[in-house]
Design an enzyme around this catalytic site. Structure first.
Site, PDB file in Angstrom:
ATOM      1  N   LYS A 251       0.822  -1.666   0.558  1.00 66.14           N
ATOM      2  CA  LYS A 251       0.122   0.131   0.136  1.00 66.14           C
ATOM      3  C   LYS A 251       0.640   1.036  -0.258  1.00 66.14           C
ATOM      4  O   LYS A 251       0.430   2.260  -0.706  1.00 66.14           O
ATOM      5  CB  LYS A 251      -0.940  -0.222   1.219  1.00 66.14           C
TER       6      LYS A 251
ATOM      7  N   SER B  83       1.850  -9.633  -0.952  1.00 67.59           N
ATOM      8  CA  SER B  83       0.933  -8.387  -0.750  1.00 67.59           C
ATOM      9  C   SER B  83       1.310  -7.499   0.856  1.00 67.59           C
ATOM     10  O   SER B  83       1.976  -6.025   0.418  1.00 67.59           O
ATOM     11  CB  SER B  83      -0.219  -8.499  -1.187  1.00 67.59           C
TER      12      SER B  83
ATOM     13  N   GLU C 145      -9.814   6.537   3.512  1.00 64.26           N
ATOM     14  CA  GLU C 145     -10.635   5.288   3.937  1.00 64.26           C
ATOM     15  C   GLU C 145     -10.082   3.741   3.432  1.00 64.26           C
ATOM     16  O   GLU C 145      -8.720   3.785   3.248  1.00 64.26           O
ATOM     17  CB  GLU C 145     -11.786   4.857   2.539  1.00 64.26           C
TER      18      GLU C 145
END
Lengths: 267, 395
Positions: free
Chosen positions: B89, B377, B111
């Protein structure tokens, strides 16, 4: 069914030098059985047009009051079929449907527009459908002679305003503030310049101001600023929410509140 | 032609279905991104933070133990779990926070579902010195209390969202409402390849680095491209990040979605597998919805996969048959989670564990000289309470 036209209503009011009071409620809130009675109370109180919300699960342009109304309505079994049935039972004033694009899309654009016509609805507002994405729905609405109503905001550029004016029909929905629907204590100071700006760009289409307007003082302010109509939503929905347990009182309060708002729209 | 087109379309998917108030801001964002993506100073600054701060490039690790235990194709792990913050991220948030600063914005909102995007936003905002507020559903706050605390430590404000299903989709709704209200001062930092144009494009461009590195690394190690690449899909940012560089190559690309309690039960987050076309959160894509168009509540043990939509570009690539999608249930993901932890000493995020399960499944059916790259991830520290709970253990 006979369609009472938005255009005729604004013409008639203009002759009397009145500003249109447009009342919004979410259809099916608190239950589908209440909707016709609720709307009729508002019409008795003097609402000139009725904007009926067809609820969507994820209403991003709405504040908490209308979000909750949408949830109550959906939980009570509201759906598009039922919506059009209820709409048919509302007479005497022009009707406008407000819903989000996915609801229109899933029913099919043509079918949705046809269902509007068949239930006497003369206008459609889709707050998450900007002019760039609107061509397919515009075609369907034009085919069935439905007015697709667009929104303009303080942030709308001159270039966008022109594009919007080109395709707007019925009335232009001027968003009075930056944000979501819901009552505000004070109206934004930029509303007067915004009304002037839009009026200057076009005097052909009526202009109705909404978002945040919840009392007679604010209604008067907007009418005095030159708007042709004023849209009140969350304030009505709040009355429904607060009186959900006592229908008689709810209807009476709605009628009286509408009357107080309507009074100040007259010269 | 490179997609999206000028209207933000991926051949019918995508677009910009946003309230009028937002439209000028989206145009402003598009113009700013277009300018800075080619700006040498911006690129150097981003590259500096990616290397010195985020820890890129991440290794492409040969999972020898897992490969030997399975006895099929060679399995490589792209170690995005080693990016600072513990997930891919940060690739996106560093890029977007830098962009927000160039645009003169004073406040970042975001969010978050699993909390990974929220944490990554908090990290980038703290590092680059800008105020940050994160919307998070109360259900997710409950599930991911560790990440909530991490965000607070980094001076981000976490705003609980109690509407709807109290998960990611509701956090997106609430963040959009905030943006509508504070449009001039605020930058809305979307964490996946979803939302109105230009977000799906911006997030993809900042995540592409995963695939760019992977291609270089696999060529160095194996002197060839892999046969398959596997990634989990919630919104789809880590998947598009690793897939994008291989779209023109002869490489099988597989997205793994949340099967939850099984697709048949209706409790899942498998939008590509079981969704239908519609419009949510500003874009046309596949969605989980009922026949009237009401969005249905998704479900997954992995909060990061618990979303009823998916990036429009992935819907497009599915339609073109360039990628395939499959789903893995909660139980299967747990099994893979335990296995990878045990044999490789790597505790994966529950989201990534879905991709691991499928990787193992296909590796068994492949030959020993074939190669699979799996995008790991994120790391699983955030999930230990959920896992312990699922395993019936107290910690």
């Amino acid at each position: 069914m006979k369609i009472i036209r938005i255009k005729e209503k604004f013409k008639e009011l203009k002759k009397r030098r009145e500003c249109a009071l447009i009342g919004f409620v979410t259809a099916g809130d608190p239950t589908p059985d209440d909707t016709v009675d609720i709307v009729n109370s508002m019409i008795r109180g003097g609402a000139d047009l009725i904007e009926l919300g067809l609820p969507f699960s994820d209403p991003i342009a709405d504040g908490v009051v209308i979000q909750k109304a949408s949830e109550r309505s959906l939980n009570a079994g509201m759906n598009p079929d039922l919506f059009f049935e209820l709409a048919k039972k509302i007479e005497k004033v022009p009707k406008v449907c407000l819903t989000y694009y996915n609801i229109v899309l899933q029913r099919g654009l043509d079918k949705f527009a046809r269902d509007c016509t068949e239930s006497g609805i003369d206008g459609l507002i889709v707050p998450d459908l900007p002019v760039e994405e609107a061509t397919p729905l515009l075609l369907a609405c034009n085919k069935h002679d439905i007015n697709l109503i667009f929104l303009v905001a303080q942030t709308t550029t001159e270039e966008r305003l022109q594009k919007i004016l080109e395709v707007s029909r019925g009335f232009l929905y001027v968003v009075s503030l930056l944000g979501v629907t819901g009552a505000r204590k004070e109206l934004s100071g930029t509303i007067n310049p915004l009304i002037r700006k839009v009026k200057q760009a076009s005097d052909k289409i009526p202009l109705a101001v909404g978002f945040g307007i919840s009392n007679p003082k604010q209604v008067k302010e907007v009418c005095d600023a030159g708007a042709d109509g004023v849209i009140v939503g969350s304030a009505f929905v709040k009355i429904i929410e607060e009186n959900a347990g006592n229908k008689e009182q709810m209807l009476q309060t709605l009628e009286e509140f509408t009357r107080r708002l309507k009074q100040v729209t007259k010269p | 032609m490179t997609l999206p087109d000028k209207l933000g379309r991926f051949d019918g998917y995508g677009g910009r279905f946003a309230p009028e108030v937002l439209m000028p801001a989206l145009e402003e964002l598009e113009a700013a991104f277009d300018k800075y993506r080619r700006d040498e100073e911006f690129r150097q600054e981003l590259s500096y933070y990616q290397t010195e701060f985020a820890g890129r490039p991440t290794p492409l690790y040969y999972a020898r133990n897992l490969t030997e235990q399975i006895g099929g194709a060679k399995i490589y792990l792209k170690r995005e779990d080693l990016v600072h913050g513990g997930a891919h991220k940060l690739n996106n948030t560093l890029g977007q926070v830098l962009l927000a600063k160039k645009m003169g914005k004073k406040r970042i909102i975001a969010e978050t579902g699993a909390g990974q995007h929220g944490v990554a936003t908090a990290i980038a905002a703290a590092a680059l010195g800008i105020k940050c507020e994160v919307y998070m559903g109360t259900e997710d706050i409950e599930r991911q209390s560790l990440n909530v605390f991490r965000m607070k430590l980094m001076d981000a404000k976490v705003i609980p969202v109690e509407s709807g299903s109290c998960t990611l989709k509701d956090a997106v709704n609430e963040a959009m409402r905030d943006w509508l209200t504070n449009i001039k001062s605020t930058y809305y930092l979307i964490g996946s390849i979803v939302g109105p144009h230009p977000y799906p494009m911006i997030v993809r461009e900042f995540q592409r680095i995963i695939g760019i590195e992977t291609k270089k690394q696999i060529n160095e190690k194996e002197d060839r491209l892999p046969d398959s690449i596997v990634a989990c899909v919630g919104g789809g940012s880590n998947a598009i990040g690793i897939f994008y560089e291989f779209l023109e190559d002869d490489v099988e690309l597989i997205g793994v979605e949340a099967g939850g309690k099984g697709i048949k039960t209706g409790k899942h987050g498998a939008t590509l597998c079981a969704g239908t076309d519609g419009v949510l959160h500003g874009a046309c894509s596949k969605l989980l919805q009922d026949k009237d168009g009401q969005i249905t509540v998704s479900y997954s043990i992995a909060a990061g996969l618990d979303y009823p939509g998916v990036g429009p570009e992935l819907s497009y690539l599915m339609k073109k048959n360039r990628i395939t999608a499959t789903s893995v249930t909660d139980d299967e993901a747990l099994e893979a989670f335990k296995l990878l932890s045990r044999v490789e000493g790597i505790v994966p995020a529950l989201e990534s564990a879905h991709a691991i399960y499928h990787t193992i499944k296909i590796a068994k059916q492949m030959k020993k000289d074939q190669i699979i790259v799996m995008n790991l991830s994120g790391r699983g520290d955030k999930d230990v309470f959920t896992i312990a709970d699922a395993l019936g253990e107290k910690i």
